[in-house]
Design a protein around this motif. Structure first.
Motif, PDB file in Angstrom:
ATOM      1  N   PRO A 251       0.811  -1.227   0.000  1.00  0.00           N
ATOM      2  CA  PRO A 251       0.000   0.000   0.000  1.00  0.00           C
ATOM      3  C   PRO A 251       0.838   1.267   0.000  1.00  0.00           C
ATOM      4  CG  PRO A 251      -0.858  -1.579   1.596  1.00  0.00           C
ATOM      5  CD  PRO A 251       0.448  -2.130   1.110  1.00  0.00           C
ATOM      6  N   GLY A 252       1.936   1.270   0.755  1.00  0.00           N
ATOM      7  CA  GLY A 252       2.769   2.472   0.837  1.00  0.00           C
ATOM      8  C   GLY A 252       3.377   2.848  -0.493  1.00  0.00           C
TER       9      GLY A 252
ATOM     10  N   GLU B  94      -3.637   1.272   6.186  1.00  0.00           N
ATOM     11  CA  GLU B  94      -3.838   1.560   7.600  1.00  0.00           C
ATOM     12  C   GLU B  94      -3.611   3.046   7.869  1.00  0.00           C
ATOM     13  OE1 GLU B  94      -1.589  -1.225  10.117  1.00  0.00           O
ATOM     14  OE2 GLU B  94      -1.198  -2.310   8.266  1.00  0.00           O
ATOM     15  N   LYS B  95      -4.268   3.547   8.876  1.00  0.00           N
ATOM     16  CA  LYS B  95      -4.070   4.940   9.272  1.00  0.00           C
ATOM     17  C   LYS B  95      -2.675   5.088   9.860  1.00  0.00           C
ATOM     18  CE  LYS B  95      -6.373   8.651  11.813  1.00  0.00           C
ATOM     19  NZ  LYS B  95      -5.160   9.219  12.406  1.00  0.00           N
ATOM     20  N   ASN B  96      -1.995   6.141   9.480  1.00  0.00           N
ATOM     21  CA  ASN B  96      -0.637   6.396   9.964  1.00  0.00           C
ATOM     22  C   ASN B  96      -0.677   6.754  11.457  1.00  0.00           C
ATOM     23  OD1 ASN B  96       1.953   7.209  10.464  1.00  0.00           O
ATOM     24  ND2 ASN B  96       2.056   8.717   8.823  1.00  0.00           N
ATOM     25  N   PRO B  97      -0.055   5.903  12.314  1.00  0.00           N
ATOM     26  CA  PRO B  97      -0.098   6.176  13.753  1.00  0.00           C
ATOM     27  C   PRO B  97       0.992   7.146  14.216  1.00  0.00           C
ATOM     28  CG  PRO B  97       1.048   4.126  13.380  1.00  0.00           C
ATOM     29  CD  PRO B  97       0.638   4.642  12.023  1.00  0.00           C
TER      30      PRO B  97
ATOM     31  N   SER C 235      11.667   5.538  20.381  1.00  0.00           N
ATOM     32  CA  SER C 235      11.020   4.513  21.206  1.00  0.00           C
ATOM     33  C   SER C 235       9.507   4.495  20.987  1.00  0.00           C
ATOM     34  CB  SER C 235      11.329   4.768  22.685  1.00  0.00           C
ATOM     35  OG  SER C 235      10.668   3.843  23.503  1.00  0.00           O
ATOM     36  N   SER C 236       8.920   5.683  20.948  1.00  0.00           N
ATOM     37  CA  SER C 236       7.488   5.803  20.733  1.00  0.00           C
ATOM     38  C   SER C 236       7.095   5.265  19.357  1.00  0.00           C
ATOM     39  CB  SER C 236       7.065   7.272  20.858  1.00  0.00           C
ATOM     40  OG  SER C 236       5.711   7.437  20.533  1.00  0.00           O
ATOM     41  N   ALA C 237       7.899   5.591  18.347  1.00  0.00           N
ATOM     42  CA  ALA C 237       7.626   5.124  16.981  1.00  0.00           C
ATOM     43  C   ALA C 237       7.714   3.605  16.903  1.00  0.00           C
ATOM     44  CB  ALA C 237       8.606   5.765  16.001  1.00  0.00           C
TER      45      ALA C 237
ATOM     46  N   ILE D 170       8.316   2.572   5.960  1.00  0.00           N
ATOM     47  CA  ILE D 170       8.526   2.759   4.517  1.00  0.00           C
ATOM     48  C   ILE D 170       7.529   1.937   3.722  1.00  0.00           C
ATOM     49  CG2 ILE D 170      10.102   2.273   2.592  1.00  0.00           C
ATOM     50  CD1 ILE D 170      12.416   3.033   4.494  1.00  0.00           C
ATOM     51  N   GLU D 171       7.405   0.652   4.091  1.00  0.00           N
ATOM     52  CA  GLU D 171       6.512  -0.247   3.354  1.00  0.00           C
ATOM     53  C   GLU D 171       5.062   0.204   3.410  1.00  0.00           C
ATOM     54  OE1 GLU D 171       7.032  -4.290   4.541  1.00  0.00           O
ATOM     55  OE2 GLU D 171       9.129  -4.366   3.907  1.00  0.00           O
ATOM     56  N   LYS D 172       4.680   0.816   4.505  1.00  0.00           N
ATOM     57  CA  LYS D 172       3.287   1.263   4.647  1.00  0.00           C
ATOM     58  C   LYS D 172       3.068   2.687   4.144  1.00  0.00           C
ATOM     59  CE  LYS D 172       2.162  -1.866   8.451  1.00  0.00           C
ATOM     60  NZ  LYS D 172       1.155  -2.653   7.723  1.00  0.00           N
ATOM     61  N   GLY D 173       4.165   3.305   3.681  1.00  0.00           N
ATOM     62  CA  GLY D 173       4.040   4.650   3.118  1.00  0.00           C
ATOM     63  C   GLY D 173       3.889   5.744   4.139  1.00  0.00           C
ATOM     64  N   TRP D 174       4.362   5.491   5.375  1.00  0.00           N
ATOM     65  CA  TRP D 174       4.218   6.479   6.449  1.00  0.00           C
ATOM     66  C   TRP D 174       5.392   7.437   6.527  1.00  0.00           C
ATOM     67  CZ3 TRP D 174       2.586   2.130  10.369  1.00  0.00           C
ATOM     68  CH2 TRP D 174       1.269   1.739  10.072  1.00  0.00           C
ATOM     69  N   ILE D 175       6.499   7.103   5.887  1.00  0.00           N
ATOM     70  CA  ILE D 175       7.636   8.045   5.805  1.00  0.00           C
ATOM     71  C   ILE D 175       8.147   8.097   4.373  1.00  0.00           C
ATOM     72  CG2 ILE D 175       8.312   7.678   8.195  1.00  0.00           C
ATOM     73  CD1 ILE D 175      10.686   6.028   7.161  1.00  0.00           C
TER      74      ILE D 175
END
Length: 201
Positions: free
Chosen positions: A87-88, A137-140, A177-179, A196-201
């Motif tokens: 998806p990313g 998925e929604k980017n957390p 740590s949070s990420a 990267i795979e999910k397209g969040w960065i």
């Protein structure tokens, strides 16, 4: 005549694409290259009608080449051809406004028709990928967490990230740590890969 550039790092795949496309009377392969940097330089020099780009290539990925083409406002159409139904990757391709996103296991006739159709102004996505866009998925990650992971991916150390973002090293570690927790990873490296795979960065 439709002038094509192929950028694919696997020699066998690159050769097969070139040979099969050359059989078409209305298609001419003007360049076939093995890495992203050479691809973009060649695109600037030769201005092909359609660029067929693999995603995972040395120097620049196909998605990075696509974005550079758009940033430079070059007129060529872009078709991403990949083995990855992530998806990313698909979202980044859409963000770069590519005209085609095809899986490599499609028949060669599908690619040939896609080339002709994007030249007519259509956008083509492999059928199997249509559902992928709805599975995202929604980017957390917060904006700062994503930024820290991006810099980590660029190879920066905790100290270098703290200097770049004007944060203390402790704060940077807290973001990392949070990420890691949010993406349910076991390490900083794994968190970067997932993002990267999910397209969040």
């Amino acid at each position: 005549m439709i002038r094509i550039l192929i950028a694919e790092d696997q020699q066998m795949v690159r050769g097969a694409f070139t040979s099969l496309l050359q059989f078409e009377q209305d298609i001419e392969v003007i360049a076939a290259v093995s890495d992203g940097k050479t691809a973009f330089e060649t695109i600037e020099q030769t201005t092909p009608d359609v660029c067929i780009l693999d995603i995972e290539m040395p120097n620049l990925s196909g998605l990075e080449v696509a974005q550079k083409i758009r940033d430079a406002q070059l007129p060529c159409k872009i078709i991403i051809v990949t083995t990855f139904a992530r998806p990313g990757y698909l979202q980044k391709a859409m963000d770069a406004q590519v005209e085609g996103y095809l899986l490599k296991d499609e028949p060669i006739d599908f690619l040939i028709q896609a080339i002709r159709r994007v030249m007519k102004g259509e956008r083509i996505i492999s059928t199997d990928l249509s559902a992928v866009l709805f599975m995202q998925e929604k980017n957390p990650l917060s904006e700062r967490e994503a930024e820290v992971l991006r810099l980590t991916n660029d190879g920066l150390t905790t100290e270098e990230i703290s200097n770049t973002l004007f944060l203390t090293k402790g704060t940077v570690r807290n973001y990392v740590s949070s990420a890691i927790q949010k993406v349910e990873a076991e390490s900083r490296t794994a968190a970067v890969q997932i993002a990267i795979e999910k397209g969040w960065i």
